[in-house]
Design an enzyme around this catalytic site. Structure first.
Site, PDB file in Angstrom:
ATOM      1  N   GLY A  91     -19.048  71.031  41.768  1.00  0.00           N
ATOM      2  CA  GLY A  91     -19.031  70.155  42.940  1.00  0.00           C
ATOM      3  C   GLY A  91     -18.196  68.904  42.741  1.00  0.00           C
ATOM      4  N   GLY A  93     -15.126  68.793  43.517  1.00  0.00           N
ATOM      5  CA  GLY A  93     -14.107  68.778  44.565  1.00  0.00           C
ATOM      6  C   GLY A  93     -12.818  69.468  44.159  1.00  0.00           C
ATOM      7  CB  SER A  94     -12.060  72.667  42.413  1.00  0.00           C
ATOM      8  OG  SER A  94     -12.863  73.513  43.184  1.00  0.00           O
ATOM      9  CB  SER A  95     -11.345  72.743  47.912  1.00  0.00           C
ATOM     10  OG  SER A  95     -12.363  73.593  47.544  1.00  0.00           O
ATOM     11  CB  ALA A  97      -8.642  68.177  42.766  1.00  0.00           C
ATOM     12  CG  ASP A 138     -13.685  66.204  49.525  1.00  0.00           C
ATOM     13  OD1 ASP A 138     -13.204  65.683  50.555  1.00  0.00           O
ATOM     14  OD2 ASP A 138     -14.143  67.361  49.522  1.00  0.00           O
TER      15      ASP A 138
END
Ligand code: MEV
Length: 327
Positions: A91, A93-95, A97, A138
């Site tokens: 969680g 925030g890979s999307s 980033a 994010d």
């Protein structure tokens, strides 16, 4: 080849209420995701991302870049290699980033001046195209970095320093869009009650702002505890989060709460320095995993490049009003 990285994030205060226009406080973490990009002459997009579950966000960021910046993909293919210090499970925030880093890498590779505000907007559009919901906090953390107050669509102010958070991972992935929809359903059923909760969370964000600016971690802990009660009322906490949070508090933390959508992912705690180890042990006792995370990391940045780059394609760092300690 150009390599760009963007940080993950942790929500300090204000989750869920921020989806409804209230402010939140977010910090960028030192766990980063990198995108290496080079041109490919077959006109195709190649994505090598072994750690990413699915490459929707990368593909959408590539399309968004070429649509808005007008370079024909059939003439200019691209090869992208994605690597990350963290998985999409935690969680961080890979999307967001990956969207931000991909857009900045393409801007540089194709010599297109794009400032940070535009990177933020393009990446936010990518998220909304795919998820339909989300405040964009994010994406703000991945783009601008540091520790910021954010209100839907724009960073409001920043802090000169981060927050010494203790971070515990529950071991379970949260489904953010589902949790946002659950809160929306609750709001449709009890509009006044839920709006009152959002207002109360918003007041705590404003209190938290002052506490961060003055480094009053005990007071920030109190705002975290209060916020957790409201998040519980919204129905987004979980048994595991609750036992990690109460374990942290019993071990001497000033405050602890879930961080993000809830349901799983991470919780955060703040504690006196001499209680830090006890709190970390309590998180493990409660079945959690302590994450080694430092806050206030830099926003999207170039890590390396093997060709000359026009400074305008790096993006112009945004100057955000700096929060001062109240006198
Ligand atoms: C999720 O990490 C935080 C939420 O406020 C959603 C969002 O702001 O996009 C629940």
């Amino acid at each position: 080849m150009i390599t760009v990285s963007a940080p993950g994030k942790l929500m300090i205060l204000g989750e869920h209420a921020v989806v409804y226009g209230r402010p939140c406080l977010v910090t960028a973490v030192d766990q980063r995701l990198s995108v290496s990009a080079e041109r490919s002459d077959d006109g195709k997009t190649h994505v090598d991302a072994p750690q990413v579950k699915e490459t929707r966000f990368v593909d959408a960021a590539v399309s968004k870049f070429f649509q808005t910046k007008g370079k024909a993909l059939d003439q200019t293919g691209v090869r992208l290699k994605i690597r990350s210090d963290f998985t999409h499970q935690v969680g961080f925030g890979s999307s967001s980033a990956v969207s931000v880093a991909t857009l900045r890498a393409l801007a540089i590779l194709f010599d297109t001046p794009v400032d940070d505000d535009e990177i933020f907007q393009l990446a936010y559009d990518v998220t909304l195209d795919i998820q339909r919901v989300g405040s964009g906090f994010d994406i703000a953390a991945a783009t601008y970095g540091g520790t910021i107050a954010y209100q839907k669509g724009r960073p409001v102010s920043s802090f000169s320093h981060g927050v010494p958070l203790i971070v515990g991972y529950t071991g379970t992935k949260a489904d953010t869009p589902t949790l946002i929809r659950e809160v929306a359903a609750k709001r449709a059923l009890y509009p006044e009650k839920v709006e009152r909760i959002f207002d109360a969370i918003s007041d705590l964000v404003n209190q938290g702002k002052k506490s961060i600016a003055s480094g009053d971690w005990e007071l920030l802990g109190k705002a975290m505890n209060f916020t957790q009660e409201y998040l519980r009322d919204l129905g987004v906490s979980s048994e595991k989060l609750e036992s990690m949070i109460s374990g942290a508090k019993k071990a001497g933390a000033w405050g602890a709460k879930l961080s993000g959508a809830g349901g799983g992912d991470c919780m955060i705690a703040i504690a006196p320095e001499d209680k830090r180890e006890d709190v970390e042990n309590a998180l493990v006792q409660a079945g959690g995993i302590v994450m080694d995370v430092t806050t206030h990391s830099r926003g999207v940045r170039v890590e390396s490049r093997d060709f000359p780059v026009a400074p305008a394609t790096y993006g112009v760092p945004r100057t955000i009003f700096l929060e001062q300690a109240p006198s």
